[in-house]
Scaffold this active site. Structure first.
Site, PDB file in Angstrom:
ATOM      1  N   LYS A   1     -17.097 -35.273 -28.737  1.00  0.00           N
ATOM      2  CA  LYS A   1     -15.998 -35.365 -27.773  1.00  0.00           C
ATOM      3  C   LYS A   1     -14.709 -35.794 -28.475  1.00  0.00           C
ATOM      4  O   LYS A   1     -14.458 -36.975 -28.659  1.00  0.00           O
ATOM      5  CB  LYS A   1     -16.374 -36.347 -26.661  1.00  0.00           C
ATOM      6  N   ARG A  52     -17.753 -47.290 -27.497  1.00  0.00           N
ATOM      7  CA  ARG A  52     -16.987 -47.806 -28.632  1.00  0.00           C
ATOM      8  C   ARG A  52     -15.498 -47.844 -28.295  1.00  0.00           C
ATOM      9  O   ARG A  52     -14.772 -48.725 -28.759  1.00  0.00           O
ATOM     10  CB  ARG A  52     -17.208 -46.923 -29.856  1.00  0.00           C
ATOM     11  N   THR A 106     -17.364 -44.109 -19.541  1.00  0.00           N
ATOM     12  CA  THR A 106     -16.749 -44.543 -20.798  1.00  0.00           C
ATOM     13  C   THR A 106     -15.763 -45.686 -20.587  1.00  0.00           C
ATOM     14  O   THR A 106     -15.596 -46.542 -21.458  1.00  0.00           O
ATOM     15  CB  THR A 106     -16.049 -43.359 -21.480  1.00  0.00           C
ATOM     16  N   ALA A 154     -25.694 -43.018 -25.331  1.00  0.00           N
ATOM     17  CA  ALA A 154     -26.962 -42.885 -26.041  1.00  0.00           C
ATOM     18  C   ALA A 154     -27.900 -44.046 -25.727  1.00  0.00           C
ATOM     19  O   ALA A 154     -29.120 -43.870 -25.618  1.00  0.00           O
ATOM     20  CB  ALA A 154     -26.703 -42.812 -27.544  1.00  0.00           C
ATOM     21  N   ARG A 183     -27.320 -38.948 -45.024  1.00  0.00           N
ATOM     22  CA  ARG A 183     -27.710 -40.261 -45.549  1.00  0.00           C
ATOM     23  C   ARG A 183     -29.219 -40.311 -45.791  1.00  0.00           C
ATOM     24  O   ARG A 183     -30.014 -40.310 -44.860  1.00  0.00           O
ATOM     25  CB  ARG A 183     -27.314 -41.369 -44.573  1.00  0.00           C
ATOM     26  N   VAL A 203     -17.490 -44.471 -35.947  1.00  0.00           N
ATOM     27  CA  VAL A 203     -16.340 -43.663 -35.560  1.00  0.00           C
ATOM     28  C   VAL A 203     -15.927 -43.987 -34.130  1.00  0.00           C
ATOM     29  O   VAL A 203     -16.758 -44.039 -33.220  1.00  0.00           O
ATOM     30  CB  VAL A 203     -16.669 -42.158 -35.681  1.00  0.00           C
ATOM     31  N   LYS A 259     -11.041 -38.717 -21.982  1.00  0.00           N
ATOM     32  CA  LYS A 259     -11.527 -39.944 -21.335  1.00  0.00           C
ATOM     33  C   LYS A 259     -11.640 -41.080 -22.353  1.00  0.00           C
ATOM     34  O   LYS A 259     -11.551 -42.265 -21.983  1.00  0.00           O
ATOM     35  CB  LYS A 259     -12.856 -39.705 -20.624  1.00  0.00           C
TER      36      LYS A 259
END
Length: 339
Positions: free
Chosen positions: A111, A261, A254, A146, A35, A285, A197
């Site tokens: 992952k 997410r 997670t 992150a 991008r 994603v 996970k």
């Protein structure tokens, strides 16, 4: 610490955060993205606002749209593109390395499992990049959002490789006061833990949204980890890996954080949103959605019992009501815990 030239492929949240760690460690860091607008923003403002908001990046993070320019002279290349793009980008990387005549250490930090083939990141990288252009393949796994890493929240991860010296080299370039890296030699267990996970995290988000408390969450967490370990061992993993950073550590981070997410997707699932609505709303994603389907198929192929994964699959892909799925899980025949 000596300076190492490192290319990071993929400027999403995790790729950018890893690039930032490396730049803070005074390495030569090239961050590749397809991008152009994103590359311009990173180079001109030292921000990646879509993925990391107003958190400033180290000025040593230099972004590129030209893959050849990004990887030329690099000693280590990190692949942090989504699972669905890993093979395509790795194929382009192979062509580039062959053209340059360059040999590198490849490190996967994605992952997920590839739909159709059920391949792990390290396997896709190894298949697409010829051995004469790669010294070894390693993967980074562990509890590492992150959003926390960019803010220097103490973060512990593991790097796995069949070649321990390579794992130690990757360990050395990343480790600093807030980012601590351990090594191991279990690629299978590390990658299975990192991918699966995400499936359990979707279930955890749904439980949260539906108003269930600690009892239900602990049940999901514990029995979900048992499923992860069961499939991992069927694929040749070391069972102890699932008690470490790539197993219980990554699952905890997670399945309990709004930074995930997958957890947020589960929240929306519990609210009654459709799969299409969830994907459209996230705008990024969600690895766990495709991984759920892949793992459901792989478990059937390997004859591994994974009832929680099956339930999440049915909610995602067969429109089963989450409460009905929970009732079916609770109504299963009882047996010994180790089974």
């Amino acid at each position: 610490m000596s300076t190492t030239s490192i290319a990071v492929l993929g400027a999403g949240s995790w790729g950018t955060a890893l690039a930032n760690v490396l730049a803070e460690n005074h390495h030569d860091v090239r961050l590749w993205s397809h991008r152009a607008a994103q590359v311009a923003e990173i180079n001109e403002t030292h921000l990646n606002s879509k993925y990391l908001g107003e958190n400033p990046l180290h000025e040593g993070v230099v972004a590129y749209t030209d893959l050849r320019a990004a990887v030329a002279g690099a000693e280590i290349i990190l692949s942090v593109v989504p699972t669905k793009a890993t093979r395509e980008v790795a194929h382009k990387l192979q062509e580039t390395l062959a053209n340059i005549g360059q040999k590198v250490i490849l490190v996967g930090a994605t992952k997920g499992l590839e739909p159709g083939t059920y391949k792990r990141t390290s396997e896709m990288l190894a298949e697409e990049v010829d051995p004469k252009y790669r010294e070894a393949v390693a993967v980074i796994e562990g509890p590492s959002h992150a959003e926390g890493t960019i803010k220097h929240d103490p973060t512990l991860v593991s790097v796995a490789s069949d070649d321990l010296k390579v794992a130690e080299r990757v360990q050395a370039v990343f480790t600093n006061a807030s980012f601590r890296v351990y090594t191991n030699d279990d690629l299978v267990g590390s990658e299975i833990g990192g991918a699966l996970k995400n499936v359990i995290a979707i279930g955890a988000g749904a439980l949260e949204s539906l108003g269930y408390d600690a009892n239900a969450k602990a049940a999901l967490f514990t029995r979900g980890l048992a499923e992860i370990a069961r499939l991992g061992q069927a694929l040749g993993a070391n069972p102890l890996t699932f008690m470490g950073l790539a197993g219980v550590g990554d699952l905890y981070a997670t399945a309990t954080s709004v930074h995930s997410r997958n957890f947020r997707a589960g929240l929306q699932l519990g609210e009654g949103k459709s799969l299409d609505e969830i994907v459209a709303h996230m705008g990024m994603v969600i690895e766990g959605i495709s991984t759920t389907k892949v793992v459901h198929e792989l478990a059937q192929q390997k004859h591994v019992d994974m009832p929680i994964t099956k339930a999440i699959y049915q909610v995602l892909y067969e429109n089963q009501d989450p409460k009905d799925a929970i009732a079916e899980l609770m109504g299963r025949p009882v047996h010994q815990e180790g089974e």
